[in-house]
Design a protein around this motif. Structure first.
Motif, PDB file in Angstrom:
ATOM      1  N   LEU A 116       0.919  -1.144   0.090  1.00  0.00           N
ATOM      2  CA  LEU A 116      -0.041  -0.038   0.106  1.00  0.00           C
ATOM      3  C   LEU A 116       0.743   1.131   0.026  1.00  0.00           C
ATOM      4  O   LEU A 116       0.461   2.210  -0.788  1.00  0.00           O
ATOM      5  CB  LEU A 116      -1.231   0.017   1.234  1.00  0.00           C
ATOM      6  CG  LEU A 116      -2.433  -0.411   1.067  1.00  0.00           C
ATOM      7  CD1 LEU A 116      -3.256   0.514   0.102  1.00  0.00           C
ATOM      8  CD2 LEU A 116      -2.203  -1.969   0.447  1.00  0.00           C
ATOM      9  N   ALA A 117       2.057   1.232   0.694  1.00  0.00           N
ATOM     10  CA  ALA A 117       2.908   2.337   0.814  1.00  0.00           C
ATOM     11  C   ALA A 117       3.355   2.538  -0.553  1.00  0.00           C
ATOM     12  O   ALA A 117       3.291   3.800  -1.019  1.00  0.00           O
ATOM     13  CB  ALA A 117       4.100   2.100   1.695  1.00  0.00           C
ATOM     14  N   ALA A 118       3.986   1.581  -1.292  1.00  0.00           N
ATOM     15  CA  ALA A 118       4.413   1.532  -2.671  1.00  0.00           C
ATOM     16  C   ALA A 118       3.379   2.215  -3.617  1.00  0.00           C
ATOM     17  O   ALA A 118       3.817   3.137  -4.546  1.00  0.00           O
ATOM     18  CB  ALA A 118       4.922   0.424  -3.177  1.00  0.00           C
ATOM     19  N   ALA A 119       2.076   1.637  -3.440  1.00  0.00           N
ATOM     20  CA  ALA A 119       0.736   2.284  -4.434  1.00  0.00           C
ATOM     21  C   ALA A 119       0.737   3.605  -4.178  1.00  0.00           C
ATOM     22  O   ALA A 119       0.476   4.559  -5.017  1.00  0.00           O
ATOM     23  CB  ALA A 119      -0.382   1.496  -3.949  1.00  0.00           C
ATOM     24  N   PRO A 151      -7.833   7.902   5.493  1.00  0.00           N
ATOM     25  CA  PRO A 151      -6.531   8.608   5.570  1.00  0.00           C
ATOM     26  C   PRO A 151      -5.121   7.805   5.779  1.00  0.00           C
ATOM     27  O   PRO A 151      -5.309   6.496   6.151  1.00  0.00           O
ATOM     28  CB  PRO A 151      -6.779   9.220   7.123  1.00  0.00           C
ATOM     29  CG  PRO A 151      -7.732   8.551   7.865  1.00  0.00           C
ATOM     30  CD  PRO A 151      -8.571   7.936   6.576  1.00  0.00           C
ATOM     31  N   GLY A 152      -4.119   8.441   5.585  1.00  0.00           N
ATOM     32  CA  GLY A 152      -2.872   7.700   5.668  1.00  0.00           C
ATOM     33  C   GLY A 152      -2.771   6.654   4.648  1.00  0.00           C
ATOM     34  O   GLY A 152      -3.160   6.730   3.367  1.00  0.00           O
ATOM     35  N   LEU A 153      -2.385   5.512   4.832  1.00  0.00           N
ATOM     36  CA  LEU A 153      -2.224   4.258   3.898  1.00  0.00           C
ATOM     37  C   LEU A 153      -3.545   3.609   3.626  1.00  0.00           C
ATOM     38  O   LEU A 153      -3.725   3.089   2.704  1.00  0.00           O
ATOM     39  CB  LEU A 153      -1.254   3.167   4.405  1.00  0.00           C
ATOM     40  CG  LEU A 153       0.216   3.486   4.637  1.00  0.00           C
ATOM     41  CD1 LEU A 153       0.933   2.091   5.509  1.00  0.00           C
ATOM     42  CD2 LEU A 153       0.747   3.787   3.529  1.00  0.00           C
ATOM     43  N   GLY A 154      -4.364   3.810   4.479  1.00  0.00           N
ATOM     44  CA  GLY A 154      -5.953   3.504   4.398  1.00  0.00           C
ATOM     45  C   GLY A 154      -6.356   1.988   4.592  1.00  0.00           C
ATOM     46  O   GLY A 154      -7.189   1.375   4.546  1.00  0.00           O
ATOM     47  N   VAL A 155      -5.142   1.300   5.471  1.00  0.00           N
ATOM     48  CA  VAL A 155      -5.269   0.242   5.914  1.00  0.00           C
ATOM     49  C   VAL A 155      -4.894  -0.149   7.326  1.00  0.00           C
ATOM     50  O   VAL A 155      -4.001   0.714   7.823  1.00  0.00           O
ATOM     51  CB  VAL A 155      -4.718  -0.904   4.878  1.00  0.00           C
ATOM     52  CG1 VAL A 155      -5.451  -0.986   3.657  1.00  0.00           C
ATOM     53  CG2 VAL A 155      -3.165  -0.424   4.750  1.00  0.00           C
ATOM     54  N   LEU A 203      -2.296  -8.346   7.110  1.00  0.00           N
ATOM     55  CA  LEU A 203      -1.508  -7.342   7.634  1.00  0.00           C
ATOM     56  C   LEU A 203      -1.874  -5.872   6.890  1.00  0.00           C
ATOM     57  O   LEU A 203      -1.300  -4.774   7.135  1.00  0.00           O
ATOM     58  CB  LEU A 203      -0.054  -7.475   7.757  1.00  0.00           C
ATOM     59  CG  LEU A 203       0.254  -8.526   8.628  1.00  0.00           C
ATOM     60  CD1 LEU A 203       1.646  -8.847   8.616  1.00  0.00           C
ATOM     61  CD2 LEU A 203       0.064  -8.238   9.987  1.00  0.00           C
ATOM     62  N   ALA A 204      -2.943  -5.820   6.063  1.00  0.00           N
ATOM     63  CA  ALA A 204      -3.141  -4.547   5.405  1.00  0.00           C
ATOM     64  C   ALA A 204      -4.775  -4.734   5.139  1.00  0.00           C
ATOM     65  O   ALA A 204      -5.163  -5.085   3.899  1.00  0.00           O
ATOM     66  CB  ALA A 204      -2.381  -4.292   4.167  1.00  0.00           C
ATOM     67  N   GLN A 205      -5.764  -4.544   6.208  1.00  0.00           N
ATOM     68  CA  GLN A 205      -7.152  -4.645   5.873  1.00  0.00           C
ATOM     69  C   GLN A 205      -7.823  -3.111   5.779  1.00  0.00           C
ATOM     70  O   GLN A 205      -7.415  -2.285   6.497  1.00  0.00           O
ATOM     71  CB  GLN A 205      -7.604  -5.466   7.124  1.00  0.00           C
ATOM     72  CG  GLN A 205      -7.269  -6.864   6.956  1.00  0.00           C
ATOM     73  CD  GLN A 205      -7.938  -7.593   5.679  1.00  0.00           C
ATOM     74  OE1 GLN A 205      -9.267  -7.201   5.593  1.00  0.00           O
ATOM     75  NE2 GLN A 205      -7.254  -8.355   5.124  1.00  0.00           N
TER      76      GLN A 205
END
Length: 386
Positions: free
Chosen positions: A314-317, A360-364, A342-344
């Motif tokens: 998600l960070a890369a995206a 907000p943020g990474l969104g997960v 680990l990313a929901q």
């Protein structure tokens, strides 16, 4: 962006999961998946999540956990910063001699990169914006093109078929396993591509110059989107220049490059058409945005590298959506029970595009309860009172 940040609390979570099919590369295999996450809180209780690169060697995460405990977290908690970028520069400078003394510049950079991501996530959450909006405002995209990565040569055909059904329209297969194997795998997948689909190949630094001279033109003739890391990342620029002239398709690299000066040279010399920094190996969001924007300004494709959990994905995206350009998101599709939990909620690729969350943020958020069976170690670090 202007704000003051103080780090009051850091939690580190080390997860590990065995897999049935290891990730196979020209340099070795990855028989298990390790994920090292950071949860950072500021003095007001706002939080952000980060991930630290640790996919190889198989137990490298354990060393990074100790670095966090003994030097990185105490240094981070001791400071107050203007913003996440200031924290990255400050901590990189403060730990510079320690990294040299310990002969571990890579692990130090990875730990600081993961911390940088957590602070950017925190800052975006505190601002009530997605990370991409904080970085690029309304110019940021809400979806990015993605490709299925990590394909092993012996199961590539089956993986392509599965990923096609899951919405992917681009694929990257590992090469560097010998002329016969590489040619057979690349030719068979290329032959069966459907209209609009793309295929790339990753040698993972697998050839010397003599082998690369033969392999690059031969595999490039199948119309690949790019050939990645044909030789070791530290080989002289003259070797990369020669291979770039011999190749009918762009060369790609950058995941094993560290430092602004190194990336500036890499982009300026023009040998690579595709620039692939791994933000959680070096630079964090701070470094990745700078490198990505320069790459796009210079007419290259920025395609962030990542092979870890969904949080780093998600960070890369988010960074790719902010930087822009024609680049694709690397989406590992091999067995990894830690990726999605680990990313929901975890986004699903649709017609070749990876949709980004609107939160907000990474969104997960990691589902720590669902991942509890894979938790190896948890540690916590707090600012001293008074």
């Amino acid at each position: 962006m202007s704000m003051t940040m103080s780090v009051a609390r850091i939690e580190a979570f080390l997860f590990r999961a065995e897999v049935g099919e290891p990730v196979k590369t020209s340099f070795g295999s990855i028989p298990r998946r390790s994920v090292l996450l950071l949860r950072v809180e500021d003095a007001d209780g706002a939080h952000g999540w980060g991930e630290i690169w640790c996919n190889f060697p198989p137990y490298s995460a354990d060393n990074k956990m100790r670095l966090l405990e003994t030097v990185i977290c105490p240094a981070a908690i001791a400071g107050t910063y203007l913003d996440p970028s200031d924290a990255w520069h400050t901590l990189t400078a403060r730990t510079h001699r320690w990294a040299i003394q310990g002969a571990e510049p890579g692990p130090f950079a990875a730990c600081i990169g993961g911390l940088d991501l957590a602070l950017w996530d925190l800052a975006a959450r505190r601002a009530g914006q997605s990370l991409r909006a904080l970085l690029a405002g309304t110019a940021a995209r809400d979806a990015v093109p993605a490709y299925a990565s990590g394909l092993n040569p012996d199961t590539a055909a089956e993986t392509v078929a599965r990923c096609r059904d899951e919405g992917f329209r681009a694929f990257k297969v590992k090469v560097g396993f010998g002329t016969e194997t590489d040619t057979r795998v690349v030719s068979s997948i290329a032959r069966d591509l459907r209209p609009g689909e793309r295929l790339m190949a990753d040698a993972t630094q697998g050839w010397d110059l003599a082998e690369a001279r033969r392999a690059v033109p031969r595999l490039g003739a199948f119309g690949l989107g790019w050939i990645e890391e044909p030789v070791a990342a530290d080989r002289p620029a003259a070797e990369w220049a020669e291979l770039a002239m011999l190749s009918p398709v762009p060369l790609a690299g950058g995941e094993n490059v560290m430092g602004y000066e190194a990336f500036a040279t890499l982009i300026a010399n023009g040998h690579l058409g595709v620039i692939q920094p791994d933000m959680l190996k070096w630079g964090g969001v701070t470094g990745a945005v700078a490198v990505g924007r320069r790459a796009v300004q210079m007419g290259r494709s920025y395609c962030p590298h990542w092979l870890g959990s969904g949080l780093g994905l998600l960070a890369a995206a988010q960074v790719l959506a902010a930087v822009g350009g024609p680049g694709l998101l690397e989406h590992d599709v091999m067995e990894n029970p830690l990726r999605e939990v680990l990313a929901q909620p975890f986004p699903r690729v649709q017609q070749g595009l990876f949709p980004l969350p609107g939160g907000p943020g990474l969104g997960v958020e990691p589902d720590l309860k669902a991942a509890a069976d894979w938790l190896v170690t948890r540690a916590e670090y707090r600012a001293s009172r008074g």
